[in-house]
Design a protein around this motif. Structure first.
Motif, PDB file in Angstrom:
ATOM      1  N   GLY A  43      23.988  10.726   3.132  1.00 31.56           N
ATOM      2  CA  GLY A  43      22.866  11.520   3.720  1.00 31.56           C
ATOM      3  C   GLY A  43      23.034  11.189   5.295  1.00 31.56           C
TER       4      GLY A  43
ATOM      5  N   GLU B  12      18.540  18.489  -6.925  1.00 28.98           N
ATOM      6  CA  GLU B  12      18.266  18.886  -5.134  1.00 28.98           C
ATOM      7  C   GLU B  12      17.291  17.888  -4.634  1.00 28.98           C
ATOM      8  OE1 GLU B  12      16.452  22.706  -5.380  1.00 28.98           O
ATOM      9  OE2 GLU B  12      18.475  23.817  -5.691  1.00 28.98           O
TER      10      GLU B  12
ATOM     11  N   GLU C  71      12.167   7.876  -4.949  1.00 32.52           N
ATOM     12  CA  GLU C  71      13.000   9.130  -5.227  1.00 32.52           C
ATOM     13  C   GLU C  71      12.364   9.827  -6.477  1.00 32.52           C
ATOM     14  OE1 GLU C  71      17.485  10.058  -7.159  1.00 32.52           O
ATOM     15  OE2 GLU C  71      16.762   8.026  -6.920  1.00 32.52           O
TER      16      GLU C  71
ATOM     17  N   ASP D 152      24.984   5.323  -0.042  1.00 25.99           N
ATOM     18  CA  ASP D 152      24.379   6.760  -0.193  1.00 25.99           C
ATOM     19  C   ASP D 152      24.849   7.757   0.791  1.00 25.99           C
ATOM     20  OD1 ASP D 152      23.037   8.720  -1.935  1.00 25.99           O
ATOM     21  OD2 ASP D 152      21.211   7.831  -1.579  1.00 25.99           O
TER      22      ASP D 152
ATOM     23  N   LYS E 261      16.131  14.199  -3.057  1.00 27.60           N
ATOM     24  CA  LYS E 261      16.490  13.152  -2.153  1.00 27.60           C
ATOM     25  C   LYS E 261      15.700  11.868  -2.371  1.00 27.60           C
ATOM     26  CE  LYS E 261      18.790  16.306  -0.398  1.00 27.60           C
ATOM     27  NZ  LYS E 261      20.117  16.569  -1.325  1.00 27.60           N
TER      28      LYS E 261
ATOM     29  N   ASN F 119      21.061  11.387  -1.072  1.00 23.82           N
ATOM     30  CA  ASN F 119      21.083  12.249  -2.102  1.00 23.82           C
ATOM     31  C   ASN F 119      20.790  11.342  -3.464  1.00 23.82           C
ATOM     32  OD1 ASN F 119      23.361  11.160  -3.053  1.00 23.82           O
ATOM     33  ND2 ASN F 119      24.614  12.656  -2.552  1.00 23.82           N
TER      34      ASN F 119
ATOM     35  N   GLU G 174      26.349  14.598  -5.885  1.00 20.53           N
ATOM     36  CA  GLU G 174      25.065  14.987  -5.952  1.00 20.53           C
ATOM     37  C   GLU G 174      24.804  15.755  -7.123  1.00 20.53           C
ATOM     38  OE1 GLU G 174      21.307  16.204  -3.418  1.00 20.53           O
ATOM     39  OE2 GLU G 174      23.147  16.926  -2.401  1.00 20.53           O
TER      40      GLU G 174
END
Length: 170
Positions: free
Chosen positions: A63, A94, A119, A61, A96, A84, A91
């Motif tokens: 991040g 918005e 998530e 991922d 996460k 994300n 992505e």
């Protein structure tokens, strides 16, 4: 491209050694979803882990990640990722995804891991989370392990949630 060649990036991160036992990663990095289970089993070329097999998580991922040990003997470890949620792809929202795994190991040949992720799926009560427990042992004649995982996908108001339970023995 016209030549038919396509580049695929599996890992692309900056690593910062915060302390000899703690590292931070920024970019596309491994998640704790099935890293330890795969490493312990050692059979990735033959069979995927249950969460990978049923597409209940990703191996990468984009991040921020922190990984390390909480003791000097490196028996109690952790791996936290805030990403994300779309793996190595772009992505799309918005929201996460948060991943956390803690493990205790190297005690009489045993290793134990608790893993969870969460998530939010663009609001409206939609979300997904996974919980997993793994116990593995290394012995003179080989390795063995037990795994149980539950994935819950909340569909939103007025819709029944989807739950998947997975158990595995090797």
């Amino acid at each position: 491209p016209a030549s038919g060649v396509q580049a695929i990036v599996k890992d692309a991160y900056l690593q910062w050694e915060v302390h000899p036992q703690h590292k931070a990663f920024f970019g596309i990095s491994p998640t704790p979803t099935f890293d330890l289970v795969e490493e312990h089993c050692g059979c990735r070329p033959v069979e995927k882990t249950p969460l990978d097999l049923f597409s209940l998580g990703g191996s990468r991922d984009t991040g921020i990640a922190i990984k390390g040990y909480l003791d000097g003997e490196k028996r109690l470890g952790y791996h936290l990722v805030i990403g994300n949620g779309s793996g190595t792809k772009n992505e799309t929202d918005e929201q996460k995804k948060v991943y956390l795994a803690v493990h205790a190991g190297q005690i009489s040949g045993l290793i134990f891991q608790l893993y969870g992720d969460y998530e939010d799926k663009s609001g409206a009560g939609k979300s997904t989370h996974t919980l997993q427990a793994f116990l593995g042992g290394t012995y003179a004649r080989g390795k063995g392990g037990l795994l149980f995982a539950r994935n819950t996908e909340k569909q939103g108001v007025g819709t029944k949630d989807q739950e998947i339970d997975v158990a595995s023995v090797y």
